[in-house]
Structure formats: C-alpha cells, structure tokens
Scaffold this active site. Structure first.
Site, short mmCIF file in Angstrom:
data_model
loop_
_atom_site.label_atom_id
_atom_site.label_comp_id
_atom_site.label_asym_id
_atom_site.label_seq_id
_atom_site.Cartn_x
_atom_site.Cartn_y
_atom_site.Cartn_z
CB ILE A 1 -0.94 0.00 1.23
CG1 ILE A 1 -1.89 -1.20 1.18
CG2 ILE A 1 -1.71 1.32 1.30
CD1 ILE A 1 -2.86 -1.22 0.02
CE LYS A 2 4.02 4.60 -5.02
NZ LYS A 2 4.17 4.82 -6.48
CB ILE A 3 1.16 5.73 2.66
CG1 ILE A 3 0.11 4.60 2.77
CG2 ILE A 3 0.79 6.89 3.57
CD1 ILE A 3 0.08 3.90 4.12
#
Length: 317
Positions: free
Chosen positions: A131-133
């Site tokens: 998950i890219k944050i």
C-alpha cells in the site's frame, strides 16, 4: 550479450514504474508500482476499458449514493489494474492511497484496509501487495499501524533524511526515495544545470539513505524511484530495489556496457538511535527547502490526477 538490464537484475530487484500491461510483459520486472498519475494514463488505453466498466458496475451495485459510487469505482479500478499486473509479475503490486488523505492517519488506515479487502476478495494475499502512502508524519503513523496488521506499505514522495529515518523507525516495509524530482529542484533553484550521475543530488540522497539503513541495521527496503536518465540508475546499482519507467528499461536493455555495483555496505552495524519525535521530524524535514516543496508538490500533483480520474469515472456513473 549481457545487457545492462540483465546485469542490474543480478544486484538489484528491478521494478516497473508503470500501469501499462504491455510494457510489463516486455521487461519482465519482479514487481510493479502504480500511482494516481499512472492509473490515469493506463485508463486511457483501450485494453483497460473493460476494467473501467467492471469498476463502475461494482460501484453501482454497492450503493445508490453518487459520491460513494465514485469512491468505490476509484478504489475498484486501482485494484482491477493491480490484478491485471499481478497476472504478469511474480512479486508485488504497489497501489496508492488517495493523496488527499496524506495528512489524515485514520482515513489512510481505513482506505488501505479497503484496498486490501478488495484484493483479498479477488484471491490475492497480502504478501503480494504494497500500500503506497505519502511520507508525511501522518502517513508514516498510518503505515506503522498497518504494518502491525500484516499490511506492508511503500512510503512514497520521500525526499529527506528525516522522512527516511522516521519510516525505518516505524517498521515500514519499503520506502521510495525520489531521485529525479530532487534533481529537478536543484536545476530550477541553482545556477548549476548539468550534473554528472555521481554528483546528482538525487543519487547522493538515495546513497546516504541506503548507507544509513545498512549502518544501523534497519530492514526497511530502499527502492530508488523517479529517474530522469539511465546514469542515475547505473549510479545506484546495488540498491535493494529500483522502480524504473518503461522508456529507461528500454535503454538499459539496449545497452551492453558493463555495470559496476555502486551500493554495498560493508561496515559494522551500529546500535539504533532513539526514534525521532514528531517535533524533531518536522524540524529536520522543514530545514530542507527542497524536501518541503517537493513533498507538497507531489501530493498536489497526485491529487489533481485523482480528480481527473474522478471526472472520467463520474461521467460513467
């Protein structure tokens, strides 16, 4: 003939920075990364029309509320594209949380859980997803929560040593320190317009982060990102991972010049320092004008492309 791409694969995990299925098939990366801008670009390709239609149909089945339908369609489209990519890559797909949530820890956690649930419902296990944050203080805190739940994160838009250190201290799985955008800033804000790869400020930044992580025994993966030229890539050969756009993968594949490993830590591993406090993080990060400007700009740009994607989807709802 051994190409530079082959040589690079022997020392670094090569990742494709694209949502284009055809490019991924051609260059056979281990992993792939997407972001709102890449999802927007991919959505314009004719082969993605069925994925968009499916996302819209899914959203309509979930709710009668137009605003909720739009959110559901966006999330499902990002996952649909990820699912197609996972049919090709043996490793992981990075799917990004809405950039407009970058300063909201709880909303980021909830969005990440929703994206993971959509992947899980399609039969994909957590170990194939990142998950890219955005690497804000709030984003890093969200990642800290998610990692404890078994949801691995890719902290992106990373420009400062303070961001890198806070990510490692939070136990984040992987960071994406940007190279090319740092170079862009220095070209725009100084008299120097040309940089040899070894003196490229983006290359220097990633090299420092890589060495810091190895020196203190952090397990967080360093994945250099945002490249402007092949020289930046070859100067970072040996980095844990590098995510590279198709045009530069093509250049590497067409070049057979010998590649020398540049990153490799051979020193002793030291005791880790005390984790940064929030105040220390902001002081150190905000002391770097480039990092402050590029983080804010990156979030704005991703948000603009997210809104363009919404405009496209809302016309179909």
């Amino acid at each position: 003939m051994t190409t530079q791409l082959d040589s690079l694969r022997n020392m670094t995990v090569v990742v494709a920075d694209t949502g284009d299925i055809d490019a991924i098939k051609k260059y056979q990366p281990q992993d792939a990364t997407t972001n709102p801008s890449l999802i927007l670009s991919a959505s314009a390709l004719p082969q993605y029309a069925p994925l968009i239609d499916e996302a819209v149909a899914y959203a309509k089945a979930q709710s009668n509320d137009k605003a909720q339908q739009l959110i559901d369609a966006e999330d499902k489209l990002a996952v649909n594209i990820g699912l197609e990519i996972l049919k090709i890559v043996p490793g992981r797909i990075s799917t990004e949380v809405d950039a407009r949530l970058s300063y909201n820890t709880q909303a980021t956690v909830e969005k990440a859980r929703k994206l993971i649930a959509l992947y899980n419902a399609a039969g994909i296990s957590n170990d194939r997803i990142l998950i890219k944050i955005a690497s804000t203080w709030q984003g890093i805190r969200a990642a800290e929560i998610l990692e404890k739940e078994g949801i691995n994160c890719n902290l992106t838009l990373l420009f400062s040593e303070a961001q890198a250190r806070a990510c490692a201290e939070a136990g984040v799985y992987l960071i994406s320190p940007f190279v090319g955008r740092i170079l862009d800033w220095y070209k725009a804000n100084s008299d120097k317009k040309e940089y040899a790869p070894a003196e490229d400020p983006g290359v220097i930044s990633v090299t420092k982060i890589y060495n810091y992580y190895k020196e203190y025994g952090y397990n967080t993966v360093v994945m250099g990102a945002s490249f402007r030229n092949v020289g930046e890539i070859t100067e970072l050969a040996g980095c844990d991972r590098l995510t590279i756009a198709p045009a530069l993968l093509k250049e590497l594949q067409e070049n057979s010049t010998a590649l020398i490993r540049k990153l490799e830590y051979k020193g002793e591993v030291k005791a880790k320092p005390q984790p940064l406090t929030e105040a220390e993080f902001y002081w150190q990060h905000n002391s770097d004008a480039m990092a402050v400007e590029k983080l804010a700009e990156g979030i704005r740009k991703f948000a603009i492309d997210q809104e363009k994607l919404e405009t496209m989807l809302s016309a179909k709802l």
